[in-house]
Design an enzyme around this catalytic site. Sequence first.
Site, PDB file in Angstrom:
ATOM      1  N   GLY A 528       0.805  -1.205   0.000  1.00 60.23           N
ATOM      2  CA  GLY A 528       0.000   0.000   0.000  1.00 60.23           C
ATOM      3  C   GLY A 528       0.842   1.260   0.000  1.00 60.23           C
ATOM      4  N   GLY A 530       3.844   1.548  -1.439  1.00 56.51           N
ATOM      5  CA  GLY A 530       4.850   1.605  -2.487  1.00 56.51           C
ATOM      6  C   GLY A 530       5.404   0.230  -2.760  1.00 56.51           C
ATOM      7  CB  VAL A 532       9.856  -4.310  -1.691  1.00 63.12           C
ATOM      8  CG1 VAL A 532      11.213  -4.738  -1.154  1.00 63.12           C
ATOM      9  CG2 VAL A 532       8.929  -3.934  -0.567  1.00 63.12           C
ATOM     10  CE  LYS A 546       8.244  -2.586   3.656  1.00 63.13           C
ATOM     11  NZ  LYS A 546       8.224  -3.087   5.039  1.00 63.13           N
ATOM     12  CG  ASP A 642       1.403 -10.318   9.872  1.00 64.92           C
ATOM     13  OD1 ASP A 642       0.644 -11.308   9.971  1.00 64.92           O
ATOM     14  OD2 ASP A 642       1.619  -9.730   8.805  1.00 64.92           O
TER      15      ASP A 642
END
Length: 857
Positions: A528, A530, A532, A546, A642
């Site tokens: 979201g 950009g 990598v 990134k 996560d």
Amino acid sequence: MDTQIRMVMVVVVVVVAVVAGTMEAALGSVARFEPADSYLLDCGAQGGSTKADDGRIFKSDTQSTSFLSTPEDIQASANGNASSPLYQSARIFTEQSTYTFFVSQPGRHWVRLYFLPIHHPYYNLSDAVFSVTTDRIVLLHNFAARNVATPVFKEYLVNLTSESVSLTFTPTTTSIAFINAIEIVSAPDALILDDASALTPVGADFGGLSQYALEVVHRLNVGGPLITPKNDTLSRTWAPDSPFLAIPSAARNVSVSPGIITYPEGVSPLLAPNWVYASAQEMAESGVAAPNFNITWELPVDTSFSYLLRLHFCDIVSKSLNDLYFNVYVNGRMATSGLDLSTLTSALAVPYYKDLVVNASALTRPGNMLRVQVGPMGEGSTGGTPNAILNGLEVMKMSNSAGSLDGWFSVEGSRIISSQGKGSGSKLAAGVGLAMALGAIAGVGAMVFRWYRRPQDWEKRNSFSSWLLPLHAGGHSSFMTTSQLGSHKSGYSNFYSSTLGLGRYFTFAELQEATHGFDDKVVLGVGGFGKVYLGDLDDGTKVAVKRGNPRSEQGINEFQTEIQMLSKLRHRHLVSLIGYCDEQSEMILVYEYMANGPLRDHLYGSGLGPLSWKQRLEVCIGAARGLHYLHTGAAQGIIHRDVKTTNILLDENLVAKVSDFGLSKTAPTLEQTHVSTAVKGSFGYLDPEYFRRQQLTDKSDVYSFGVVLFEVLCARPAINPALPREQVNLAEWALQWHRKGLLQKIIDPHVIGSINAASLKKYVEAAEKCLADYGVDRPSMGDVLWNLEYALQLQEAASSAVGEDDPSANHILHQQRPPTVLDTTAKGSHSRSSSDDESGPTLSSPMFAQMAGCQGR
Ligand SMILES: *[C@@H]1O[C@H](CO)[C@@H](O)[C@H](O)[C@H]1NC(C)=O
Ligand SMILES: *[C@@H]1O[C@H](CO)[C@@H](O)[C@H](O)[C@H]1NC(C)=O
Ligand SMILES: *[C@@H]1O[C@H](CO)[C@@H](O)[C@H](O)[C@H]1NC(C)=O
């Protein structure tokens, strides 16, 4: 009757008075030291002197002008919120400037420097890049203040041999230099002797220490609390050791009253305060029959240097003499075999220390870590209670052959390529050092990593923070916020940034070149914020770049604050941030690139050869270590949020590193975001309690890690909607089968033939506990780690019992990158490896055939 009682009371009072008297002697009068030279300067301070927190008086700028030769006269001052009054003013230099001090007595002196880029209306101290040198030693080379957002304190021990010493501040051409406070103070002669032991060869002497300048990198009061300069005659700080314990549950702290510590004849109480010796870590299970493990400390160091280690011991755990013998290891090598404190000190509670010189070459593995271990002597040792202790630890960086403690430039500014160093020690350091320095310049040397193109890992997230950051368990109160940073631009990073060479600043042009102008052909992933990119630095190092979408409305300050935090997370098992670029309102982060990609690809669905059970255990242990560090190592616990097999990446040596720290923002805004984040991405790993109560704790990560453990064991996705309903959710399904006692039916057929039954039992036990319904019933990451280590030991013991060293390991390393075939079928590779993997007692597993259907694909 009455008189008797009164008499007893009188006796008691007398005894108390005597004890108190002795204690006072031990605490106070014994450890007194009058330094011959003592220069304490509060640079930039106007008017009268400043009283530091520990009561020492620092001279103001006005009182110390005679020491300084400088073409300019610029001071800065800030109001009051810095941690110590010494940080509230600074002296600024636009050109090379020198302080000169008269040395009344040659010998080791402390040089202590205080830095904090405070506000100045005209000069931006955060832009400062400068070097600090003495007449002969480089203390700091191109020290970049943009890396400094919290006070930086540097402590050196320099041997001064002439009548004066200078301290020169040299800004780089377009920059300025500054300093907030300076100490130059004589250290007691007895503090550092000329001789130490070498780590290799064991027991060899290392002479000539006095030729080296030292930088204190770590000083730990093992098993005890923080000791501040107030409580140390030599104004030293001793930090608690717990953040560096690799497996906290392996250690137990013990302490006694400092008053009972007795310094032996000829040992100066100045070496370390009795508070240091009065506490220790011992083996957590020293009470049980034959505990067999090490207590391990892992300390980040710049591995291009050699180090002087000082280990402090004091037997405060034994009930009698001759009951404690243990081994000491440094980076896997035996430093002392069967340390026998009773014989060395002839009494209990008597301090003993050992100085050890560790060559840079011994530090090249593992990671950028210095690893100190103590453990019992093991089988066949002569009596005694199996236990091991450590009371204190000092780690001092030794100057290299360039006469530097920071990089490879000498005081004259020339770069030293080859070493003519004195003694083999410095030569070795130089060779290894050069290689490491080149690596460090590129960011991180040997590590390379690959991010697969996997758009679902880069889901759109709803804030800039979430793009970068793990959740901060303790809220953000103790952390620099934008407002604290004030109007001056501030960088990221911390104390380690200069010592470890991290947090490199990249120019936009550099990154543009590395990524071929941000070519879509080298995109590794899209999110979201950009894309990598795979980047190639000048020296061939591969990095993951990134790049935040420049149109994102998020502020540059937030970006910087967050880099600052990310760069504090430095661990062998966390993917490292190498640097960043914030030029032209760009927001770009540069990470190490991991050659072997996500763990998940090595489990199923990618056609890569399967990992052996031992490799899987090692990967899980690595990831557990990374998470454990997140939860406990940083100043305030951090929750990853996560944890999943795509966020565990493997480097070229299959060392696991946790990546993509976190989905979330800091705690206060959690309320607004939890629902959406809960539904996203990591379904199947989500802690049911978090779901119910919407309260996030580190036990949520433990739950997710439990799912990872079953994923590794069964080689199928956490959620596979294609399967029959009761099998969709791996966690539920695995627990069901486990309760039925039929878990072996769902184990990955590639490994089932080689798993030792006891190892499996331990592993599954750990995984099951992680999946407990309530957080309180789940183990900590440290306990999980402990169990996995144990499972690995059991597996290794079983393999070596059969006289084989897990043949599958080699086999699989060679098989790792099948050159062509994309669709190696599970059955095909299984029948091959199961015959190769016969090692150790195994689970009988007649039901492979049923397994193919369970492979999530
Ligand atoms: C010692 O261990 C106890 C219990 O584990 C802990 O609460 C305490 O903080 C520890 N003390 C230090 C100084 O580490
Ligand atoms: C510092 O020393 C005083 C006594 O001199 C003692 O009461 C206090 O607990 C000490 N603090 C620490 C952190 O050791
Ligand atoms: C302790 O550590 C050393 C060095 O890393 C290792 O050789 C030894 O086997 C370990 N001992 C135990 C009991 O794990």
